[in-house]
Motif scaffolding. Sequence first.
Motif, mmCIF file in Angstrom:
data_model
loop_
_atom_site.group_PDB
_atom_site.id
_atom_site.type_symbol
_atom_site.label_atom_id
_atom_site.label_comp_id
_atom_site.label_asym_id
_atom_site.label_seq_id
_atom_site.Cartn_x
_atom_site.Cartn_y
_atom_site.Cartn_z
ATOM 1 N N UNK A 419 0.790 -1.123 -0.038
ATOM 2 C CA UNK A 419 0.134 0.008 -0.024
ATOM 3 C C UNK A 419 0.843 1.250 0.045
ATOM 4 N N UNK A 420 0.279 2.389 -0.682
ATOM 5 C CA UNK A 420 1.066 3.414 -0.553
ATOM 6 C C UNK A 420 0.541 4.529 0.448
ATOM 7 N N UNK A 421 1.413 5.538 0.795
ATOM 8 C CA UNK A 421 1.122 6.562 1.794
ATOM 9 C C UNK A 421 -0.259 7.251 1.519
ATOM 10 N N UNK A 422 -0.785 7.193 0.423
ATOM 11 C CA UNK A 422 -1.997 7.889 0.408
ATOM 12 C C UNK A 422 -2.920 6.899 0.736
ATOM 13 N N UNK A 423 -2.854 5.628 0.509
ATOM 14 C CA UNK A 423 -4.007 4.615 1.165
ATOM 15 C C UNK A 423 -3.757 4.825 2.675
ATOM 16 N N UNK A 424 -2.782 4.928 3.122
ATOM 17 C CA UNK A 424 -2.809 5.176 4.591
ATOM 18 C C UNK A 424 -3.470 6.189 5.074
ATOM 19 N N UNK A 425 -3.335 7.421 4.485
ATOM 20 C CA UNK A 425 -3.814 8.602 4.607
ATOM 21 C C UNK A 425 -5.475 8.622 4.382
ATOM 22 N N UNK A 426 -5.918 7.953 3.472
ATOM 23 C CA UNK A 426 -7.173 7.723 3.014
ATOM 24 C C UNK A 426 -7.782 7.064 4.216
ATOM 25 N N UNK A 427 -7.021 5.714 4.699
ATOM 26 C CA UNK A 427 -7.874 5.067 5.594
ATOM 27 C C UNK A 427 -7.682 5.947 6.910
ATOM 28 N N UNK A 428 -6.941 6.781 7.369
ATOM 29 C CA UNK A 428 -7.030 7.538 8.650
ATOM 30 C C UNK A 428 -7.916 8.577 8.359
ATOM 31 N N UNK A 429 -8.361 8.966 7.236
ATOM 32 C CA UNK A 429 -9.259 10.370 7.074
ATOM 33 C C UNK A 429 -10.788 9.549 7.455
ATOM 34 N N UNK A 430 -10.977 8.157 6.754
ATOM 35 C CA UNK A 430 -12.112 7.319 6.848
ATOM 36 C C UNK A 430 -12.452 7.191 8.379
ATOM 37 N N UNK A 431 -11.515 6.715 9.136
ATOM 38 C CA UNK A 431 -11.733 6.630 10.595
ATOM 39 C C UNK A 431 -12.103 7.860 11.206
ATOM 40 N N UNK A 432 -11.472 9.058 11.008
ATOM 41 C CA UNK A 432 -11.637 10.058 11.624
ATOM 42 C C UNK A 432 -13.001 10.634 11.243
ATOM 43 N N UNK A 433 -13.494 10.590 10.147
ATOM 44 C CA UNK A 433 -14.756 10.807 9.536
ATOM 45 C C UNK A 433 -15.765 10.009 10.047
ATOM 46 N N UNK A 434 -15.730 8.539 10.290
ATOM 47 C CA UNK A 434 -16.360 7.884 10.869
ATOM 48 C C UNK A 434 -16.810 8.148 12.366
ATOM 49 N N UNK A 435 -15.889 8.538 13.283
ATOM 50 C CA UNK A 435 -15.636 8.827 14.682
ATOM 51 C C UNK A 435 -16.606 10.304 14.547
#
Length: 476
Positions: A419-435
Amino acid sequence: MKIKQKQRLYALALACLPLFSAPLVSAPLVSAPLVLTQTNNQITAVETATFEQVLQAAMNHDSEYRAARYTLEGERQEISMARSQLLPRLAFGAGYTYEDTDNIYTDKDNTNYYKEDDVRSSGKIHDNYWRFNIRQPIFDRSLNQDLNRAKNQVTAAEHRYQQVKQQLVFKVADVWLNLLYAQMQVHFSLENLESLDLRLAQAERQDQLGVGDQLELLDISARRDLAQADLLAAQSELSEKLLEIQLMSGRKLLPPAHWVTTAHQLEVTQQPQSIEAWNKQAIGNQAYQEQLARVAMAESTRLAKRAGHYPTLNLDLDYTNRSSDDEFREKEGFTASLNLSLELYGGGRTSSALRQAQARLNAEQAQADKVVLDAQQMIAVAWAKQQNLYQRLQALKNSMLSAEGYQQAATRGETLGLKSQVDVVEANARLFQARERHAEALVAYLLSDLRLHLETGQLEPSKLQEYDQLFNQLNP
């Protein structure tokens, strides 16, 4: 961004950015710890408080609540004043009279009455007297109805006081929950920005070493700039909510820090009561109860006006002592009398007053019907909204679990080069958005619950104690 700068930004954002340079308004709450923050070499203390402590501060500060309490104290005197009209009344009177007259006693030609050494023949007489009078109403229907009116007036004031208190409880909870949500938005924005800063720094180093991806660097940089804008918006919202709390309570207050970081773990139970059960409880609405008391007041007034067609009967006891230069005018005596009074004709005044009282009674009854219908409408909206929000919270709970799993998988994938850094950034953003969405739905759910209790007249300060226990059970 350096770690120390991030820590300072986090502390400042949570502690109330718009109030740093202002002095404390008043003494701190009992058992409320202080959060010390520093900026531009200035120390600012912000108190942390619970729902119950904020409510107590607001009750001491809110002018409408104090006015309702004082109004109730004043209205309670109406009963004593109305009852006094039915009790005996004792009156004392005294007077002095000087009289200079011409009559048969002063006529010198009338030798049968005129006597030179008689005071009466001088025509100048000095009198003085004093008297006690006791009056006891025996039959007066208007006075009895006036006492009933006073009792209903006090009942209306009591319900008005309860209504203002419950509205203040709801207002405090509303502002406090929205302040908590604003803090959570700042917290999530800061975490997202911190994650993007680390990723951006890593991408820049890779680019400098010639092993990075320029497109990936631009994507992370754009996301970082957007996160910065989101943080500024969240801080602005937090500033507004902090000002609302200060205006409401007269203090700088914040929820405990661990509420901000753990509120997304909170689990709520589904509302067990049906809409029909809530609607039946709408009669407990304090505004409706106040209006029913006003209907009773109008009925008592109508009956009091109707009493104008009935006679009144009073018992009078009178003692008089009169001294005079004329011995024939001296008097000392006791009189007991029953006085009956009945108005035979007053120009239609009594009939007009009765028709007016009936019209006002009908108006108050119509207003009571409107109040209970409005309460039932608010209950229906709040109940439907709460049911939907409960389902949404369950879905968002699953969404957070999925987002956490996706974040962990993306992090491991990056470590393995999958996975790329963009994938990790997108995953973090999804988690913060869900919370963040879960926090928003949670606040709306709790406010719907408060609205149901408010519209049924059950919103007492103890409800906020339940909320304190709900949030305090979460582990920091």
